[in-house]
Design a protein around this motif. Structure first.
Motif, PDB file in Angstrom:
ATOM      1  N   SER A 134       0.832  -1.194   0.000  1.00 21.80           N
ATOM      2  CA  SER A 134       0.000   0.000   0.000  1.00 21.80           C
ATOM      3  C   SER A 134       0.865   1.242   0.000  1.00 21.80           C
ATOM      4  CB  SER A 134      -0.905   0.009   1.238  1.00 21.80           C
ATOM      5  OG  SER A 134      -1.658   1.202   1.312  1.00 21.80           O
ATOM      6  N   ILE A 135       0.477   2.223  -0.819  1.00 17.83           N
ATOM      7  CA  ILE A 135       1.028   3.573  -0.736  1.00 17.83           C
ATOM      8  C   ILE A 135      -0.157   4.496  -0.508  1.00 17.83           C
ATOM      9  CG2 ILE A 135       3.177   3.241  -2.009  1.00 17.83           C
ATOM     10  CD1 ILE A 135       1.789   4.078  -4.543  1.00 17.83           C
ATOM     11  N   GLU A 136       0.005   5.476   0.371  1.00 19.08           N
ATOM     12  CA  GLU A 136      -1.147   6.237   0.830  1.00 19.08           C
ATOM     13  C   GLU A 136      -0.748   7.611   1.350  1.00 19.08           C
ATOM     14  OE1 GLU A 136      -2.037   4.065   4.954  1.00 19.08           O
ATOM     15  OE2 GLU A 136      -1.554   2.651   3.349  1.00 19.08           O
ATOM     16  N   SER A 137      -1.724   8.529   1.325  1.00 19.78           N
ATOM     17  CA  SER A 137      -1.450   9.883   1.811  1.00 19.78           C
ATOM     18  C   SER A 137      -2.760  10.582   2.119  1.00 19.78           C
ATOM     19  CB  SER A 137      -0.650  10.676   0.782  1.00 19.78           C
ATOM     20  OG  SER A 137      -0.312  11.966   1.271  1.00 19.78           O
ATOM     21  N   GLY A 138      -2.685  11.602   2.976  1.00 19.51           N
ATOM     22  CA  GLY A 138      -3.843  12.390   3.356  1.00 19.51           C
ATOM     23  C   GLY A 138      -3.501  13.201   4.595  1.00 19.51           C
ATOM     24  N   TRP A 139      -4.515  13.415   5.462  1.00 19.64           N
ATOM     25  CA  TRP A 139      -4.236  14.090   6.735  1.00 19.64           C
ATOM     26  C   TRP A 139      -4.552  13.152   7.905  1.00 19.64           C
ATOM     27  CZ3 TRP A 139      -8.365  14.401   9.986  1.00 19.64           C
ATOM     28  CH2 TRP A 139      -9.652  14.619   9.472  1.00 19.64           C
TER      29      TRP A 139
END
Length: 418
Positions: A218-223
């Motif tokens: 998994s690669i992921e991003s956000g706050w």
């Protein structure tokens, strides 16, 4: 008899002293581990910026960042920009035309020079809050209830049921698409600052995944709001990756080797502001994750085209080809989900999805890229809320000319979620 009592007393004293010495040795070992980890993580700074919010941002030479501690990246030559056109990654949409974007708090106090990358400094107290020095900066391993147990209902896409495992330490409310070869995904993510209990964390994010449930990449991003990791309850920009379902690989931000930063403007893990207000102004961040099909590196794009950096193909397995699932939404990690008493940690704005815009957290301009290289709304999606009385998910058509808006979140513990 007196000699016997004296002997027992002597044994107890020696045992007590031995335990104290052992305890001191253990403390010394812990501090040695912490000092070694701090040296490993905090690279020499060309310039240091003291942020108004208490963070220290080190401007580190781009070739001395933590990524290059990874064995597969020792001789890696940095790709300074992706080989794709940002115009192809934008919607011609009226969605979000009145929304305001956020900035990072540290940017008010200075900037990093060209050839350096801003890295939030890790402090001793950050490491001491972690379960162990080795576990610092990682998501908890997702504890699956049983190998043959799935979530309470089976969501489906195009009549194909998704057998998703039941995870006991996480509760999610997501929009998902699955089955194609995805090379990119994006969303405008509404920014809030929900209540989070001290040992929990919450996120609003985009995931791209590939591989089996028990060992996915998994690669992921956000706050996120993550007091255990960052030491406060501020809303912060984050990135994360794993090659084995968070078991032994991956981390948040640059807290291990694996993500190569190229931007001198954005600091992963740094606080973002302003925050949306109930029935008031709504703020958002735009997150895009796209594969460069010339190098197979996955690029993280922030806002209107700021290239933060990339996950290099040489550190990935199945994801170096494409993703097979994309998810948008929120999650709460806590030992007190899916049980009673339930955690009071909120997701999104802390309001249920049905509250809609101005109250609930939402994502707009949701899109995927496949090998056609065209950004488009996913042709088939499903929603899932693992604890529907605690956190909810709703894909809602706000207007006939726009793509659906995805709403998600909730307060956690409440009358129906005791």
């Amino acid at each position: 008899m007196a000699n016997f009592i004296f002997g027992v007393f002597l044994i107890l004293v020696l045992s007590y002293l031995s335990n104290r010495v052992t305890g001191k040795a253990t403390v010394k070992e812990i501090h040695a581990d912490v000092d070694g980890k701090l040296k490993e993580l905090n690279k020499p700074a060309v310039k240091t910026i003291q942020s108004d919010d208490g963070d220290i941002i080190d401007c580190v030479d781009i070739y001395r960042q933590p990524a290059f501690d990874h064995p597969a990246l020792r001789n890696h030559v940095i790709q300074m920009k992706p080989n794709f056109n940002f115009k192809e990654m934008e919607f011609n949409s009226k969605n979000g035309s009145s929304k305001l974007t956020v900035f990072q708090t540290w940017q008010k106090s200075g900037s990093c020079p060209k050839g350096t990358v801003p890295i939030r400094r890790i402090r001793r107290e950050d490491l001491l809050r972690a379960q162990s020095v080795q576990q610092f900066g990682r998501k908890p391993q997702e504890v699956v209830l049983k190998s043959n147990t799935t979530i309470g209902r089976f969501p489906s896409i195009n009549s194909n049921a998704l057998a998703l495992p039941a995870i006991v330490n996480r509760s999610a409310a997501i929009l998902a698409t699955v089955g194609a070869n995805y090379t990119g995904a994006k969303a405008d993510i509404n920014v809030w600052n929900p209540n989070v209990e001290s040992e929990d964390f919450t996120t609003a994010q985009v995931w791209l995944k590939a591989g089996p449930n028990d060992s996915f990449e998994s690669i992921e991003s956000g706050w996120t709001v993550n007091p255990q990791l960052y030491g406060d309850k501020k809303t912060r920009l984050f990135a994360h990756w794993t090659k084995d379902s968070y078991k032994t690989t991956g981390c948040f931000d640059l807290q291990c080797s694996g993500f190569i930063q190229t931007s001198s403007k954005i600091a992963l893990g740094a606080a973002i502001s302003p925050i949306s207000m109930e029935l008031g102004q709504q703020y958002y961040i735009t997150i895009g994750i796209y594969m460069d099909e010339n190098t197979n590196n996955w690029w993280l794009i922030f806002g209107n085209g700021i290239t933060i950096g990339y996950w290099p193909a040489s550190t990935l397995n199945v994801l170096k080809n494409s993703a097979t699932m994309v998810e948008w939404g929120g999650q709460v990690y806590s030992p007190n989900v899916q049980k009673s008493p339930h955690t009071k940690t909120a997701m999104g704005s802390g309001k249920f999805a049905s509250s809609l815009k101005g109250n609930a957290c939402y994502m707009e301009n949701i899109g995927i890229v496949d090998f056609s290289t065209q950004l488009q709304y996913p042709p088939a999606v499903t929603t899932l809320a693992e604890e529907n009385y605690c956190y909810t998910a709703l894909n809602h058509q706000d207007g006939s000319e726009s793509s659906p808006t995805f709403y998600f979140g909730g307060p956690g513990q409440n009358y129906n979620c005791p």
